[in-house]
Design an enzyme around this catalytic site. Sequence first.
Site, mmCIF file in Angstrom:
data_model
loop_
_atom_site.group_PDB
_atom_site.id
_atom_site.type_symbol
_atom_site.label_atom_id
_atom_site.label_comp_id
_atom_site.label_asym_id
_atom_site.label_seq_id
_atom_site.Cartn_x
_atom_site.Cartn_y
_atom_site.Cartn_z
ATOM 1 C CB CYS A 175 100.622 0.570 32.624
ATOM 2 S SG CYS A 175 98.862 0.949 32.500
ATOM 3 C CB CYS A 221 96.732 6.014 28.199
ATOM 4 S SG CYS A 221 98.484 5.635 28.334
HETATM 5 FE FE1 FES Z 1 98.729 4.757 30.250
HETATM 6 FE FE2 FES Z 1 98.834 3.291 32.401
HETATM 7 S S1 FES Z 1 97.090 4.201 31.556
HETATM 8 S S2 FES Z 1 100.423 3.787 31.049
#
Ligand code: FES
Length: 146
Positions: free
Chosen positions: A106, A36
């Site tokens: 996360c 991400c």
């Molecule tokens: Fe990457 Fe939450 S989407 S830490």
Amino acid sequence: MAMNYSEKVIDHSLNPRNVGEIEDPSGCGTVGNAVCGDIMRVYLDIDENQVIQDAKFKTFGCGAAIATSSMATVLIKGKTVQEALEVTNKAVMEALDGLPKVKIHCSLLAEQAIHAALWDYADKNGIVIEGLERPVTDVSELEEEG
Ligand code: FES
């Protein structure tokens, strides 16, 4: 509208506690998630009795990453470095009344950034924190392992 987020998650993501830096920290750790792209840095101020006096974080990440880091720093303050290992991502999620499934990863950022900062502290001081594993810099590796 935040359908799946608990009030605590919303509160900690909008009003995060312990944001910032510590100058000359006892330990500092940075981890990221290559999938991400989020990044987290944790600073710890640890006294001579190995008690965490202060914890601060900076993150370039999503709301759930901010909320979990905020709660994680709240939970480890006043704990010994050994006790801080019990503040796992699961413990942080529980303290926040849960996270939506797609956001569980996360919470690993916060846990691993704390571990990285503890590792740095232990390394600098030539001590061993029992049960602390060498941190990874990319937490998405941990998710693949399950
Ligand atoms: Fe990457 Fe939450 S989407 S830490």
